[in-house]
Write a protein that holds these residues in place. Structure first.
Motif, PDB file in Angstrom:
ATOM      1  N   HIS A  21      52.873  33.641  91.696  1.00  0.00           N
ATOM      2  CA  HIS A  21      51.452  33.264  91.665  1.00  0.00           C
ATOM      3  C   HIS A  21      51.193  31.778  91.902  1.00  0.00           C
ATOM      4  CE1 HIS A  21      52.104  32.069  87.456  1.00  0.00           C
ATOM      5  NE2 HIS A  21      50.923  31.481  87.498  1.00  0.00           N
ATOM      6  N   ASP A  22      52.104  30.927  91.461  1.00  0.00           N
ATOM      7  CA  ASP A  22      51.890  29.485  91.629  1.00  0.00           C
ATOM      8  C   ASP A  22      52.753  28.882  92.747  1.00  0.00           C
ATOM      9  OD1 ASP A  22      49.884  29.006  89.783  1.00  0.00           O
ATOM     10  OD2 ASP A  22      51.243  28.579  88.124  1.00  0.00           O
ATOM     11  N   ASN A  82      48.358  34.676  82.927  1.00  0.00           N
ATOM     12  CA  ASN A  82      48.378  33.244  83.210  1.00  0.00           C
ATOM     13  C   ASN A  82      47.496  32.489  82.211  1.00  0.00           C
ATOM     14  OD1 ASN A  82      49.040  30.914  84.846  1.00  0.00           O
ATOM     15  ND2 ASN A  82      46.949  31.019  85.640  1.00  0.00           N
ATOM     16  N   HIS A 108      44.090  34.281  91.363  1.00  0.00           N
ATOM     17  CA  HIS A 108      44.478  34.326  89.947  1.00  0.00           C
ATOM     18  C   HIS A 108      43.663  33.393  89.059  1.00  0.00           C
ATOM     19  CE1 HIS A 108      47.472  31.092  91.114  1.00  0.00           C
ATOM     20  NE2 HIS A 108      47.253  30.664  89.890  1.00  0.00           N
ATOM     21  N   HIS A 123      48.714  29.738  79.167  1.00  0.00           N
ATOM     22  CA  HIS A 123      48.155  28.398  79.010  1.00  0.00           C
ATOM     23  C   HIS A 123      47.472  28.191  77.655  1.00  0.00           C
ATOM     24  CE1 HIS A 123      49.095  26.800  82.920  1.00  0.00           C
ATOM     25  NE2 HIS A 123      48.607  27.870  83.513  1.00  0.00           N
ATOM     26  N   HIS A 157      57.396  29.037  83.689  1.00  0.00           N
ATOM     27  CA  HIS A 157      56.010  29.486  83.548  1.00  0.00           C
ATOM     28  C   HIS A 157      55.790  30.778  84.350  1.00  0.00           C
ATOM     29  CE1 HIS A 157      51.631  29.526  83.823  1.00  0.00           C
ATOM     30  NE2 HIS A 157      51.752  29.499  85.150  1.00  0.00           N
TER      31      HIS A 157
HETATM   32 FE   FE2 Z   1      50.052  29.612  86.556  1.00  0.00          FE
END
Ligand code: FE2
Ligand code: FE2
Length: 398
Positions: free
Chosen positions: A274-275, A360, A339, A364, A242
């Protein structure tokens, strides 16, 4: 924090000249900071047993207990304090020892502005995370867990007869933890780089084989590999896929906007990281995190909101905090931290944050419709969305 609302900073140095210099240099900060000065590790620990210290700035080479040992103890006893090394000594061995114990490194001689900025930034970041417990967990983490396969690949490349920098940077780029760590190390003042390095390729090129081997093999900075993460509903490989996708799409967006090479490099790293806060939760609060993941997937409420309710901070905030105290560049920290809710970080035009947010959302929902509309309007990029979405679709192959 001191009772009068001031923040507590402790400086440790065995040389009276340095301490005097710091006192003089930082006098203008008296209204904001409560400053303490210690001349040895033992004295520093004595002060910390009485006063809650927010940021400790320590010398490395001191008689008796040295800086690395002191910061190691501080990390154990007072995980909430942010640990900074201020040292004139730059032997490779000492850098390597500090990499584990400190969040940031400053090199002597150091001007007032740099000390001020580093400490103020640490305070600002602290305020992102409300809870002491969570802050302590993040401040205690020396590394993020890496993918074991990537790590063994890196080891075998390092140990091969002629290790190649290109291969090494390719391997590092595939792993969130290594990417974050190598950027932390290369941006430390020890290496004396004037500009911030934001891409893992540049970091690897800059450090060179010898430094990288020392970091990987001797200092084991990518360590803690055996901490296997087993959280139901969480997969490191899926997270990495991802993140890679978000990084590439975000890069595509900034390329289309004709941004500079530097911005385009930055945004890939921001997307990759980012995650990364999810790893902090999964590694430290596994059973609670499994419940959070389950609740989010059953109720359909966004994961970051469920995290905020459960832990007091979302993965975005804890990730930004961690990368921030590690000294990663601001543009990356901001893109990571906001984000999901970019409106809370007002700015105009298309930035790394804009690109990571949009990429992002697209990954999704496949059409970008979940992007924050008011934010896109304020940033004046609404009319670009269609172009970006069709580009990302084309690259996704559908
Ligand atoms: Fe994400
Ligand atoms: Fe996220």
């Amino acid at each position: 924090m001191a009772e009068n609302g001031k923040k507590n900073v402790l400086f440790v140095d065995d040389e009276p000249n340095i301490t005097q210099g710091l006192k003089r240099m930082l006098r203008p900060m008296r209204d904001e900071w409560e400053m303490s000065f210690a001349s040895s590790g033992a004295e520093a620990l004595e002060i910390m047993s009485r006063i809650r210290i927010d940021v400790i700035v320590s010398d490395m080479r001191m008689p008796g207990m040295d800086g690395a040992e002191l910061l190691g103890i501080v990390q154990e006893r007072y995980p909430n304090s942010i640990r900074v090394v201020l040292s004139g000594q730059s032997s490779k061995e000492s850098i390597l020892r500090a990499v584990g114990a400190a969040h940031q490194y400053l090199a002597k001689p150091c001007d007032a502005e740099t000390v001020k900025q580093t400490v103020s930034r640490a305070f600002m970041l602290r305020d992102i995370i409300a809870g002491d417990r969570l802050r302590g967990i993040a401040a205690k983490m020396q590394t993020l867990p890496a993918l074991p396969e990537t790590y063994s690949e890196l080891l075998s490349e390092m140990k091969s007869e002629e290790p190649s920098l290109t291969k090494i940077s390719k391997i590092i780029k595939r792993d969130m933890s290594m990417t974050a760590k190598i950027l932390q190390v290369v941006n430390s003042a020890y290496f004396g780089i004037r500009r911030k390095i934001t891409s893992p390729e540049d970091a690897v090129r800059y450090l060179g084989i010898e430094n990288i081997s020392a970091l990987v093999l001797a200092a084991n900075v990518f360590g803690q590999m055996d901490a296997k993460i087993a959280v139901p509903g969480f997969s490191m490989a899926a997270l990495w896929n991802h993140s890679g996708e978000v990084g590439r799409f975000a890069q595509l967006i900034l390329k289309t906007e004709n941004k500079s090479k530097q911005d385009v490099d930055d945004v890939l790293t921001a997307g990759l990281l980012h995650d990364c806060g999810k790893l902090v939760f999964a590694a430290n609060m596994s059973s609670k995190y499994a419940e959070v993941l389950k609740e989010s997937s059953e109720t359909g409420s966004p994961l970051w909101l469920v995290e905020q309710a459960a832990f007091g901070a979302s993965h975005a905030e804890i990730g930004a905090y961690l990368l921030g105290i590690w000294g990663l560049p601001d543009a990356i920290v901001e893109a990571v931290g906001f984000h999901h809710n970019p409106s809370d970080f007002q700015h105009k035009g298309c930035t790394s944050l804009t690109a990571v947010h949009v990429a992002n959302c697209f990954v999704h929902d496949n059409d970008g419709s979940s992007a924050e509309q008011p934010y896109l309007a304020v940033s004046e990029v609404v009319d670009r969305m269609e172009t970006w979405v069709s580009l990302m679709r084309a690259h996704r192959g559908g």
